[in-house]
Design a protein around this motif. Sequence first.
Motif: not given
Length: 271
Positions: A116, A118-119, A122, A252, A254
């Motif tokens: 993960g 970008n989950e 991170g 994800p 951002h």
Amino acid sequence: MIKLECPDFILGEKLTQEQLSFFDKNGVIIFRNFITKKTVEDLLKEINSLQQKWITEGLEKVNGTPLKFGKDENGETIIQRFCFSSLHNAVLHEFLKDPRFKALPELVAPYEGRIGENEKDGLVINQYVKTPDSSFSQMGWHTDSPRDLFLGQKIMPMLNVGIHLDDCPAENGGLRVLTGTHKQGILKLLFAKKYFVDNNPDPQETGVDINAGDLTVHDGRLWHRVQQSPFTGIKSRRRVMYIPIITGKFIPKHAKSKTPFYHHFISKVKF
């Protein structure tokens, strides 16, 4: 405190049956000498570079997740909890491509696991240090699972993979686990202890002797905490990189992601 009796496992590109069985029983496993001392030094150099960049920029959050600041033994400002670190540093990003990481999702089979990057939060980097002005020298009992509930999802299997960058024998504090609790029911998972505010030793807790370069994996449903070092200053320092292995829906983060509710709670807890 009980010491974790773990064979000197080495992580290859495929897990052995012995390794799978050990993890299934305990919910935690150690792989020795995952990276060399030279690689440890290289990673610390990149972490320090990223730290100075973010401090200079006055950055407070990354993808909605707050950074945690404190002071080191020299009174200098440091970041004690980074997040999404590999998305902002090419060396850390390349490090996560090590093919041995691809063996670890088998620990959550039959679910399909993924790194993960970008989950969740991170690649997290924790810098524990005990000084009068440190804000992060220990962490109370918790599991990693309830965050799924805060995000409106059911609890899914996950792993937290730790790459350790300092020697930390159990007598110097560090990771404490309640082995086998990854198989507990939902009520014990949610209510067996007071999340984060309970720092009390448990008669059944297990300590872990760690060397710089070792890799640990623990099940997200496992009760664990970080014991405060008996030392102060540089002798208390413990730096670990954590990357989650996630199952379930891909969500994800951002730059416009909102700060999850549980981070507002954790920010009020005195570590």
